[in-house]
Design an enzyme around this catalytic site. Structure first.
Site, PDB file in Angstrom:
ATOM      1  N   GLU A 136      -4.438   7.457  -4.901  1.00 25.99           N
ATOM      2  CA  GLU A 136      -4.713   6.740  -6.156  1.00 25.99           C
ATOM      3  C   GLU A 136      -6.069   7.168  -6.709  1.00 25.99           C
ATOM      4  OE1 GLU A 136      -4.330   2.542  -5.316  1.00 25.99           O
ATOM      5  OE2 GLU A 136      -2.254   2.778  -4.667  1.00 25.99           O
ATOM      6  N   HIS A 144      -1.888   0.151  -9.763  1.00 27.49           N
ATOM      7  CA  HIS A 144      -2.429  -0.767  -8.739  1.00 27.49           C
ATOM      8  C   HIS A 144      -3.087  -1.988  -9.402  1.00 27.49           C
ATOM      9  CE1 HIS A 144      -4.088  -0.980  -4.371  1.00 27.49           C
ATOM     10  NE2 HIS A 144      -3.928  -2.192  -4.880  1.00 27.49           N
ATOM     11  N   ARG A 189       0.864  -1.178   0.000  1.00 27.81           N
ATOM     12  CA  ARG A 189       0.000   0.000   0.000  1.00 27.81           C
ATOM     13  C   ARG A 189       0.904   1.232   0.000  1.00 27.81           C
ATOM     14  NH1 ARG A 189      -3.489  -2.953  -1.282  1.00 27.81           N
ATOM     15  NH2 ARG A 189      -5.465  -3.411  -0.240  1.00 27.81           N
TER      16      ARG A 189
HETATM   17  P1  NAP Z   1      -0.362 -11.738   4.935  1.00 30.57           P
HETATM   18  O1  NAP Z   1      -0.223 -13.155   4.494  1.00 30.57           O
HETATM   19  O2  NAP Z   1      -1.199 -11.430   6.121  1.00 30.57           O
HETATM   20  O3  NAP Z   1       1.122 -11.190   5.158  1.00 30.57           O
HETATM   21  C1  NAP Z   1       1.411 -10.029   5.834  1.00 30.57           C
HETATM   22  C2  NAP Z   1       2.734 -10.237   6.570  1.00 30.57           C
HETATM   23  O4  NAP Z   1       3.115  -8.984   7.128  1.00 30.57           O
HETATM   24  C3  NAP Z   1       2.629 -11.254   7.694  1.00 30.57           C
HETATM   25  O5  NAP Z   1       3.734 -12.123   7.628  1.00 30.57           O
HETATM   26  C4  NAP Z   1       2.661 -10.384   8.946  1.00 30.57           C
HETATM   27  O6  NAP Z   1       3.305 -10.981  10.032  1.00 30.57           O
HETATM   28  C5  NAP Z   1       3.488  -9.215   8.486  1.00 30.57           C
HETATM   29  N1  NAP Z   1       3.224  -8.020   9.270  1.00 30.57           N
HETATM   30  C6  NAP Z   1       2.023  -7.468   9.554  1.00 30.57           C
HETATM   31  N2  NAP Z   1       2.199  -6.364  10.299  1.00 30.57           N
HETATM   32  C7  NAP Z   1       3.527  -6.230  10.491  1.00 30.57           C
HETATM   33  C8  NAP Z   1       4.327  -5.271  11.159  1.00 30.57           C
HETATM   34  N3  NAP Z   1       3.779  -4.256  11.818  1.00 30.57           N
HETATM   35  N4  NAP Z   1       5.671  -5.440  11.124  1.00 30.57           N
HETATM   36  C9  NAP Z   1       6.219  -6.475  10.484  1.00 30.57           C
HETATM   37  N5  NAP Z   1       5.516  -7.419   9.821  1.00 30.57           N
HETATM   38  C10 NAP Z   1       4.192  -7.288   9.821  1.00 30.57           C
HETATM   39  O7  NAP Z   1      -0.926 -10.834   3.761  1.00 30.57           O
HETATM   40  P2  NAP Z   1      -0.710 -11.029   2.185  1.00 30.57           P
HETATM   41  O8  NAP Z   1      -1.819 -11.836   1.636  1.00 30.57           O
HETATM   42  O9  NAP Z   1       0.693 -11.416   1.934  1.00 30.57           O
HETATM   43  O10 NAP Z   1      -0.967  -9.507   1.717  1.00 30.57           O
HETATM   44  C11 NAP Z   1      -0.092  -8.480   2.139  1.00 30.57           C
HETATM   45  C12 NAP Z   1      -0.564  -7.120   1.684  1.00 30.57           C
HETATM   46  O11 NAP Z   1      -0.361  -6.986   0.285  1.00 30.57           O
HETATM   47  C13 NAP Z   1      -2.076  -6.845   1.849  1.00 30.57           C
HETATM   48  O12 NAP Z   1      -2.400  -6.440   3.155  1.00 30.57           O
HETATM   49  C14 NAP Z   1      -2.326  -5.764   0.831  1.00 30.57           C
HETATM   50  O13 NAP Z   1      -2.197  -4.492   1.408  1.00 30.57           O
HETATM   51  C15 NAP Z   1      -1.202  -5.965  -0.188  1.00 30.57           C
HETATM   52  N6  NAP Z   1      -1.747  -6.361  -1.501  1.00 30.57           N
HETATM   53  C16 NAP Z   1      -1.582  -5.532  -2.562  1.00 30.57           C
HETATM   54  C17 NAP Z   1      -2.069  -5.895  -3.794  1.00 30.57           C
HETATM   55  C18 NAP Z   1      -1.884  -5.004  -4.998  1.00 30.57           C
HETATM   56  O14 NAP Z   1      -2.759  -4.984  -5.857  1.00 30.57           O
HETATM   57  N7  NAP Z   1      -0.787  -4.301  -5.137  1.00 30.57           N
HETATM   58  C19 NAP Z   1      -2.740  -7.110  -3.965  1.00 30.57           C
HETATM   59  C20 NAP Z   1      -2.896  -7.926  -2.850  1.00 30.57           C
HETATM   60  C21 NAP Z   1      -2.397  -7.548  -1.627  1.00 30.57           C
HETATM   61  P3  NAP Z   1       2.624 -12.125  10.949  1.00 30.57           P
HETATM   62  O15 NAP Z   1       2.763 -13.395  10.172  1.00 30.57           O
HETATM   63  O16 NAP Z   1       3.443 -12.098  12.174  1.00 30.57           O
HETATM   64  O17 NAP Z   1       1.193 -11.728  11.129  1.00 30.57           O
END
Ligand code: NAP
Length: 319
Positions: A267, A286, A238
């Site tokens: 955006e 995006h 993000r």
């Molecule tokens: P996810 O599996 O929940 O992964 C997020 C990771 O970040 C987890 O390992 C989590 O740790 C870690 N985390 C959360 N808060 C943290 C902090 N304060 N400090 C350090 N690490 C932290 O989510 P995902 O499915 O990979 O998606 C991640 C993000 O990608 C989404 O939230 C979204 O914003 C973004 N995204 C963007 C697009 C796009 O179109 N560009 C598409 C999809 C997603 P823990 O394992 O300890 O909880």
């Protein structure tokens, strides 16, 4: 009388038709005008369910949606939702994890490769008719093979990016994450480090951490100024995880070599953003999960979550 379902998203026609058999559907592809926004607010006074994305669900909107039972976000990120207020009202919030992981990781790698090989600059040179001689050292890119890939937020998408780097390009993987990821350490030979170490050691940095109060403005000049001379920074999480003005300044003054961005503080990217005219940036609108297959699967999952909740069953992917 059918229940009202409000949709703010593009759905493929068969799914829309299917939902229309069960619901009185009020459908917006996006809330692009004042008229749309007014009609949306009016429909939300009746809605029992919402499917969509890019709508900020704050306390005011929840107040105006007294019949709402389920919010099925067509996204994995839930930074647009006041999760506590939603749960306080007994509304079920669902998202679409997993189904978008690979497509989003592909977008991360697309940006890593485009920036590494300066693909936007080279493309512009050809299309502008400036390809007069074979590109020389001034236009060369950098290799990915054998380099260090630093992942900020080693979750599903972070690990999928890391896996592409490790198995596809022989990259060393380091990551910063709030919890340990022993399975990634084992399968990818990855090493958990702190943010400062990551920004110092990585040749390529990819941000995949969710936006939250803890991560808003996490990355700025302090970290970017630690990067190697040819380090590449990619953000597919993000925009607000990065202090964008500081990123722009670092790209301008040479503190940071190159950036690839799929997400921005605001955006669509404002037309007067300096990022529009900088050579050492690749910008995408995006499109992390924007493939036919993945968006279809996300919409299917959001619909399934909605139907489950309204049928009194557990949603597949609750937040
Ligand atoms: P996810 O599996 O929940 O992964 C997020 C990771 O970040 C987890 O390992 C989590 O740790 C870690 N985390 C959360 N808060 C943290 C902090 N304060 N400090 C350090 N690490 C932290 O989510 P995902 O499915 O990979 O998606 C991640 C993000 O990608 C989404 O939230 C979204 O914003 C973004 N995204 C963007 C697009 C796009 O179109 N560009 C598409 C999809 C997603 P823990 O394992 O300890 O909880």
């Amino acid at each position: 009388m059918k229940d009202t379902l409000v949709i703010v998203h593009e759905l493929y026609p068969e799914l829309l038709d299917k939902l229309k058999q069960t619901f009185d559907v009020v459908h917006f592809v996006r809330l692009g005008s004042d008229e749309d926004r007014a009609a949306f607010k009016e429909a939300m006074t009746r809605a029992v369910a919402f499917i969509g994305s890019n709508v900020a669900f704050d306390k005011a909107l929840l107040e105006q949606s007294p019949n709402l039972k389920v919010i099925a976000s067509v996204s994995v990120g839930v930074d647009n939702y006041d999760v506590a207020a939603i749960h306080d009202r007994g509304i079920v919030l669902t998202n679409t994890p997993d189904v978008l992981t690979e497509a989003t990781a592909d977008t991360g790698f697309l940006l890593l490769m485009m920036t590494a090989r300066r693909a936007s600059e080279m493309n512009r040179m050809v299309l502008d008719g400036r390809w007069n001689v074979s590109p020389g050292r001034d236009q060369f890119g950098v290799d990915l093979k054998g380099k260090t890939l630093g992942i900020v937020g080693m979750g599903r998408i972070g690990q999928a990016v890391a896996s592409r780097g490790h198995f596809g390009f022989g990259m060393k993987v380091i990551y910063q994450n709030r919890s340990a990821k022993p399975e990634a350490d084992k399968t990818l030979g990855a090493r958990q480090v702190d943010l400062e170490t990551l920004f110092t050691e990585a040749d390529f940095i990819c941000v995949t951490v969710p936006l939250s109060p803890e991560t808003e403005g996490l990355i700025g000049r302090d970290l970017l100024s630690l990067t190697k001379p040819k380090a590449i920074f990619v953000n597919i999480a993000r925009g607000k995880v990065v202090r964008e003005q500081e990123l722009i300044e670092c790209l301008r003054d040479g503190t940071l070599y190159y950036a690839g961005l799929d997400v921005f503080e605001k955006e669509p990217l404002p037309k007067d953003s300096p990022l529009m005219t900088m050579d050492n940036v690749v910008c995408l609108p995006h499109i992390g999960s924007a493939t036919h297959e993945t968006r279809g699967a996300m919409c299917d999952l959001a619909a399934e979550n909605t139907l489950n909740v309204l049928d009194g069953k557990a949603p597949v992917t609750p937040v």
